[in-house]
Design a protein around this motif. Sequence first.
Motif, PDB file in Angstrom:
ATOM      1  N   GLY A   1       0.812  -1.207   0.000  1.00 34.78           N
ATOM      2  CA  GLY A   1       0.000   0.000   0.000  1.00 34.78           C
ATOM      3  C   GLY A   1       0.848   1.260   0.000  1.00 34.78           C
ATOM      4  N   LEU A   2       1.927   1.243   0.770  1.00 38.08           N
ATOM      5  CA  LEU A   2       2.835   2.396   0.801  1.00 38.08           C
ATOM      6  C   LEU A   2       3.466   2.634  -0.562  1.00 38.08           C
ATOM      7  CD1 LEU A   2       4.787   2.070   4.175  1.00 38.08           C
ATOM      8  CD2 LEU A   2       3.135   3.837   3.549  1.00 38.08           C
ATOM      9  N   GLU A   3       3.908   1.559  -1.195  1.00 35.31           N
ATOM     10  CA  GLU A   3       4.547   1.697  -2.505  1.00 35.31           C
ATOM     11  C   GLU A   3       3.567   2.221  -3.546  1.00 35.31           C
ATOM     12  OE1 GLU A   3       6.286  -2.107  -3.244  1.00 35.31           O
ATOM     13  OE2 GLU A   3       7.986  -1.756  -1.883  1.00 35.31           O
ATOM     14  N   GLU A   4       2.294   1.820  -3.414  1.00 35.84           N
ATOM     15  CA  GLU A   4       1.270   2.333  -4.329  1.00 35.84           C
ATOM     16  C   GLU A   4       1.014   3.819  -4.077  1.00 35.84           C
ATOM     17  OE1 GLU A   4      -1.847   2.212  -7.297  1.00 35.84           O
ATOM     18  OE2 GLU A   4       0.084   1.225  -6.927  1.00 35.84           O
ATOM     19  N   THR A   5       0.994   4.211  -2.806  1.00 37.20           N
ATOM     20  CA  THR A   5       0.850   5.626  -2.479  1.00 37.20           C
ATOM     21  C   THR A   5       1.986   6.433  -3.091  1.00 37.20           C
ATOM     22  OG1 THR A   5      -0.287   5.150  -0.388  1.00 37.20           O
ATOM     23  CG2 THR A   5       0.741   7.312  -0.609  1.00 37.20           C
ATOM     24  N   ALA A   6       3.221   5.936  -2.939  1.00 36.52           N
ATOM     25  CA  ALA A   6       4.384   6.638  -3.485  1.00 36.52           C
ATOM     26  C   ALA A   6       4.304   6.735  -5.005  1.00 36.52           C
ATOM     27  CB  ALA A   6       5.665   5.919  -3.058  1.00 36.52           C
ATOM     28  N   ARG A   7       3.876   5.671  -5.635  1.00 39.66           N
ATOM     29  CA  ARG A   7       3.787   5.661  -7.101  1.00 39.66           C
ATOM     30  C   ARG A   7       2.783   6.720  -7.589  1.00 39.66           C
ATOM     31  NH1 ARG A   7       0.722   3.904 -11.169  1.00 39.66           N
ATOM     32  NH2 ARG A   7      -0.922   3.164  -9.756  1.00 39.66           N
ATOM     33  N   ILE A   8       1.601   6.739  -6.974  1.00 40.37           N
ATOM     34  CA  ILE A   8       0.569   7.691  -7.390  1.00 40.37           C
ATOM     35  C   ILE A   8       1.008   9.126  -7.074  1.00 40.37           C
ATOM     36  CG2 ILE A   8      -1.807   8.440  -7.006  1.00 40.37           C
ATOM     37  CD1 ILE A   8      -2.502   5.523  -6.415  1.00 40.37           C
ATOM     38  N   ALA A   9       1.664   9.303  -5.921  1.00 43.61           N
ATOM     39  CA  ALA A   9       2.116  10.642  -5.534  1.00 43.61           C
ATOM     40  C   ALA A   9       3.112  11.200  -6.548  1.00 43.61           C
ATOM     41  CB  ALA A   9       2.739  10.596  -4.143  1.00 43.61           C
ATOM     42  N   LYS A  10       4.010  10.364  -7.045  1.00 40.03           N
ATOM     43  CA  LYS A  10       4.986  10.808  -8.038  1.00 40.03           C
ATOM     44  C   LYS A  10       4.296  11.176  -9.345  1.00 40.03           C
ATOM     45  CE  LYS A  10       8.689   7.991  -6.055  1.00 40.03           C
ATOM     46  NZ  LYS A  10       9.492   6.743  -6.208  1.00 40.03           N
ATOM     47  N   LEU A  11       3.309  10.375  -9.754  1.00 39.20           N
ATOM     48  CA  LEU A  11       2.567  10.676 -10.983  1.00 39.20           C
ATOM     49  C   LEU A  11       1.773  11.975 -10.840  1.00 39.20           C
ATOM     50  CD1 LEU A  11       1.186   7.134 -11.937  1.00 39.20           C
ATOM     51  CD2 LEU A  11       2.996   8.423 -13.107  1.00 39.20           C
ATOM     52  N   GLU A  12       1.155  12.170  -9.680  1.00 43.04           N
ATOM     53  CA  GLU A  12       0.363  13.375  -9.447  1.00 43.04           C
ATOM     54  C   GLU A  12       1.250  14.618  -9.488  1.00 43.04           C
ATOM     55  OE1 GLU A  12      -3.278  15.409  -8.658  1.00 43.04           O
ATOM     56  OE2 GLU A  12      -2.841  13.333  -9.249  1.00 43.04           O
ATOM     57  N   ARG A  13       2.412  14.520  -8.900  1.00 44.36           N
ATOM     58  CA  ARG A  13       3.333  15.662  -8.923  1.00 44.36           C
ATOM     59  C   ARG A  13       3.752  15.976 -10.358  1.00 44.36           C
ATOM     60  NH1 ARG A  13       6.394  18.753  -5.636  1.00 44.36           N
ATOM     61  NH2 ARG A  13       8.331  19.559  -6.518  1.00 44.36           N
ATOM     62  N   ARG A  14       4.052  14.946 -11.128  1.00 43.88           N
ATOM     63  CA  ARG A  14       4.449  15.142 -12.524  1.00 43.88           C
ATOM     64  C   ARG A  14       3.309  15.748 -13.333  1.00 43.88           C
ATOM     65  NH1 ARG A  14       4.685   9.965 -16.070  1.00 43.88           N
ATOM     66  NH2 ARG A  14       2.462  10.490 -16.017  1.00 43.88           N
ATOM     67  N   ASP A  15       2.074  15.258 -13.109  1.00 46.84           N
ATOM     68  CA  ASP A  15       0.919  15.737 -13.873  1.00 46.84           C
ATOM     69  C   ASP A  15       0.601  17.196 -13.570  1.00 46.84           C
ATOM     70  OD1 ASP A  15       0.737  13.283 -15.036  1.00 46.84           O
ATOM     71  OD2 ASP A  15      -0.954  12.589 -13.817  1.00 46.84           O
ATOM     72  N   ARG A  16       0.926  17.642 -12.351  1.00 44.95           N
ATOM     73  CA  ARG A  16       0.668  19.042 -12.004  1.00 44.95           C
ATOM     74  C   ARG A  16       1.826  19.951 -12.423  1.00 44.95           C
ATOM     75  NH1 ARG A  16      -2.201  19.082  -6.027  1.00 44.95           N
ATOM     76  NH2 ARG A  16      -3.485  17.227  -6.316  1.00 44.95           N
ATOM     77  N   ILE A  17       2.792  19.375 -13.087  1.00 46.59           N
ATOM     78  CA  ILE A  17       3.962  20.101 -13.579  1.00 46.59           C
ATOM     79  C   ILE A  17       4.644  20.836 -12.429  1.00 46.59           C
ATOM     80  CG2 ILE A  17       4.819  21.467 -15.526  1.00 46.59           C
ATOM     81  CD1 ILE A  17       2.058  21.374 -16.747  1.00 46.59           C
ATOM     82  N   ALA A  18       4.749  20.162 -11.291  1.00 48.10           N
ATOM     83  CA  ALA A  18       5.447  20.749 -10.160  1.00 48.10           C
ATOM     84  C   ALA A  18       6.936  20.865 -10.493  1.00 48.10           C
ATOM     85  CB  ALA A  18       5.258  19.885  -8.912  1.00 48.10           C
ATOM     86  N   VAL A  19       7.546  21.961 -10.088  1.00 45.04           N
ATOM     87  CA  VAL A  19       8.939  22.226 -10.421  1.00 45.04           C
ATOM     88  C   VAL A  19       9.853  21.466  -9.473  1.00 45.04           C
ATOM     89  CG1 VAL A  19      10.702  24.013 -10.613  1.00 45.04           C
ATOM     90  CG2 VAL A  19       8.340  24.495 -11.291  1.00 45.04           C
ATOM     91  N   GLY A  20      10.860  20.801 -10.052  1.00 47.62           N
ATOM     92  CA  GLY A  20      11.864  20.135  -9.232  1.00 47.62           C
ATOM     93  C   GLY A  20      11.378  18.833  -8.630  1.00 47.62           C
ATOM     94  N   ASP A  21      12.291  18.145  -7.996  1.00 46.41           N
ATOM     95  CA  ASP A  21      12.012  16.804  -7.493  1.00 46.41           C
ATOM     96  C   ASP A  21      11.759  16.819  -5.992  1.00 46.41           C
ATOM     97  OD1 ASP A  21      11.670  14.054  -7.703  1.00 46.41           O
ATOM     98  OD2 ASP A  21      13.745  13.672  -7.141  1.00 46.41           O
ATOM     99  N   VAL A  22      10.855  15.953  -5.570  1.00 45.52           N
ATOM    100  CA  VAL A  22      10.619  15.664  -4.159  1.00 45.52           C
ATOM    101  C   VAL A  22      10.870  14.178  -3.955  1.00 45.52           C
ATOM    102  CG1 VAL A  22       8.841  15.418  -2.387  1.00 45.52           C
ATOM    103  CG2 VAL A  22       9.000  17.529  -3.688  1.00 45.52           C
ATOM    104  N   GLN A  23      11.708  13.832  -3.012  1.00 43.95           N
ATOM    105  CA  GLN A  23      12.008  12.424  -2.769  1.00 43.95           C
ATOM    106  C   GLN A  23      10.969  11.830  -1.828  1.00 43.95           C
ATOM    107  OE1 GLN A  23      16.064  11.524  -2.182  1.00 43.95           O
ATOM    108  NE2 GLN A  23      15.715   9.424  -1.526  1.00 43.95           N
TER     109      GLN A  23
END
Length: 282
Positions: free
Chosen positions: A50-72
């Motif tokens: 479940g955690l890994e799925e949360t992380a996966r979706i969170a990374k996609l959501e950040r990319r889709d919102r064109i957020a600047v720079g990386d968040v680990q």
Amino acid sequence: MAHAKLLFQAPTFAVITGASQGLGKSIAIELAAELTEGSVLAITARNKDGLEETARIAKLERRDRIAVGDVQIITMTSDLSKSEARNVLQQDIVNTILNCVKDWTPSKFLSAILILNFGTLGDMSKELCDFRNPEEITDYFFVNLAHIPILTGQFIDWTRAGENEMDTVVVNVTSLVALQPLTCMSLYSAGKAAREIMLKVLAMENPNVRVLSYAPGALHGTNMTKTILSTTNRHNTSHSFRQLEASGKFVTCKQSARKLLRLLRMDCYSNGDHVDYDDVKE
């Protein structure tokens, strides 16, 4: 004066417990998209997949919102619900924050946020006077309260270990039943009320830490809501929740998570306050 002005404007270290499902998952996804470049989001729960799925979706959501720079985003498996193995639970409580921060130097961040989302419901089939086994009651409060001062204390200690003073925020996910009694929710209500007063004391003792207890509203589709709707008791407590659902009063986890982030961004609550979903204006 405590404040949270840097939370979405500077590198932030964030920790969310109970982030593998429900509200915790939605908060993680929304927060990941809002944090500035150079931030770290540590999410914890007992369910690794479940955690890994949360992380996966969170990374996609950040990319889709064109957020600047990386968040680990880092995942840490930690089970805070092992009432049947208290010695194991004690180790998970002690290690949760330590494992999240061990590889990070606090001086790299200007703000930090801890979101305490973990909690259990208790046996809703029982009235208060139906609880006759002291061990059942002790286990409930141990599971739902013991981690609060320990995780919070370790997190605040870490934020103060660097050369700079961080803007630090602690969010306790609470419930309206911490303030208003509801039949057959005696343990849950008492646990939430106890957590709130603990965090009010934290705010008094640490005026430079921003403290909030956020009641997320009646949430649609969570495991906790499903349990309430399906549990039978003499007071038919589930009926009142069905009425809320039928009248459109339920909100999605995503809606509630966005309200929480709006509240944090506005930073307009008194330190230690209880703020309900409906109190946050659009």
